[in-house]
Write a protein that holds these residues in place. Structure first.
Motif, PDB file in Angstrom:
ATOM      1  N   PHE A  75       0.809  -1.209   0.000  1.00  0.00           N
ATOM      2  CA  PHE A  75       0.000   0.000   0.000  1.00  0.00           C
ATOM      3  C   PHE A  75       0.852   1.274   0.000  1.00  0.00           C
ATOM      4  O   PHE A  75       0.546   2.219  -0.734  1.00  0.00           O
ATOM      5  CB  PHE A  75      -0.978  -0.013   1.174  1.00  0.00           C
ATOM      6  N   GLU A 132       0.563   4.033  -2.886  1.00  0.00           N
ATOM      7  CA  GLU A 132       0.154   5.385  -2.513  1.00  0.00           C
ATOM      8  C   GLU A 132       1.148   6.457  -2.958  1.00  0.00           C
ATOM      9  O   GLU A 132       0.811   7.641  -2.950  1.00  0.00           O
ATOM     10  CB  GLU A 132      -0.070   5.474  -1.002  1.00  0.00           C
ATOM     11  N   GLN A 170      -1.240   9.849  -0.814  1.00  0.00           N
ATOM     12  CA  GLN A 170      -1.192   9.398   0.572  1.00  0.00           C
ATOM     13  C   GLN A 170      -2.604   9.251   1.140  1.00  0.00           C
ATOM     14  O   GLN A 170      -3.443  10.152   1.004  1.00  0.00           O
ATOM     15  CB  GLN A 170      -0.395  10.378   1.426  1.00  0.00           C
ATOM     16  N   ALA A 217      -4.757   7.031   0.121  1.00  0.00           N
ATOM     17  CA  ALA A 217      -5.695   6.494  -0.867  1.00  0.00           C
ATOM     18  C   ALA A 217      -6.173   5.093  -0.506  1.00  0.00           C
ATOM     19  O   ALA A 217      -7.271   4.691  -0.894  1.00  0.00           O
ATOM     20  CB  ALA A 217      -5.055   6.492  -2.253  1.00  0.00           C
ATOM     21  N   SER A 256      -5.900   3.938   2.805  1.00  0.00           N
ATOM     22  CA  SER A 256      -5.927   3.882   4.266  1.00  0.00           C
ATOM     23  C   SER A 256      -7.179   3.179   4.791  1.00  0.00           C
ATOM     24  O   SER A 256      -7.156   2.596   5.878  1.00  0.00           O
ATOM     25  CB  SER A 256      -5.833   5.287   4.863  1.00  0.00           C
TER      26      SER A 256
END
Length: 237
Positions: A78, A82, A87, A89, A91
């Motif tokens: 991830f 990202e 950043q 995206a 989460s």
């Protein structure tokens, strides 16, 4: 508790296309987890005393494989994605991990105690511990696939960038697994509809069948497939 959980529908596209591959490969991996959970529940009440230890090895392999996969997502996959997606995206996927990983680890602790002779195997307790996280986890496995949708990948990545990320993921994965458990599990929890998964080289697949599976051979009898990829009949859950 639903048994068995239905497998995820495969996303549209071509597995050999790196933009399509992200969601397709993830869905195939998730289906392997679902196959493992279904097999654990199906066999839970029918395991004879002499097979409890192999069943614990099989079940620990399933749990460890799920946990290992999510660790690699959070630590490597991830964050790499990202860098281009932005950043945070992905989460939401990580936040969902927190909803079931503690219960998954509680199951692992119980399995290890049974395996070590520190606790007695109790089929009802075993299934209750699976039920404590499985519905939430299966929902998460479904939610994660659209976040890797092909058009989203194509908008910001080149094919080479995605190949490099996938290569890095596979290298890390292979460094952190126990070949005697993870490799056979990947075969016996496979999906006949996606025989290309996991995307290991043919020599590694041969080594799995003829070498890696030998150490815990009795454990792989609990898989929904045999080591040749043929479906087995599962007990009624």
């Amino acid at each position: 508790m639903p048994a068995p959980y239905p497998l995820l529908d495969m996303p549209p596209g071509d597995f050999s296309n790196m933009f399509d591959y992200q969601a397709i490969n993830m869905a195939a991996a998730h289906n392997a987890f679902i196959q493992g959970i279904n097999a654990m529940v199906a066999h839970a009440s029918t395991v004879p005393p002499e097979k409890v230890q192999p069943f614990m090895i099989f079940s620990l392999a399933v749990v460890d494989n799920i946990h290992h996969h999510h660790d690699l997502e959070e630590q490597y996959l991830f964050p790499e994605l990202e860098k281009k997606l932005g950043q945070g995206a992905l989460s939401g996927n990580v936040e969902e991990h927190k909803e079931f990983v503690p219960q998954l680890l509680e199951l692992k602790e119980y399995l290890e105690k049974v395996k070590a002779g520190e606790a007695k195997y109790d089929a009802t307790l075993f299934v209750e511990k699976i039920h404590s996280f499985s519905d939430i986890m299966i929902a998460h496995l479904n939610h994660e696939i659209p976040s890797l949708e092909s058009s989203r990948m194509r908008a910001v990545f080149t094919e080479k960038e995605l190949k490099d990320i996938d290569s890095g993921f596979m290298n890390l994965a292979l460094k952190k697994i126990e070949f005697a458990t993870t490799m056979p599990l990947s075969v016996v929890c496979g999906n006949p509809a996606t025989p290309w998964f996991p995307p290991f080289p043919l020599p590694l697949k041969w080594a799995t069948r003829w070498w890696f599976a030998r150490k815990y051979s009795e454990a792989w009898e609990f898989g929904p497939l045999d080591l040749y990829g043929n479906p087995r009949e599962m007990p009624k859950a």
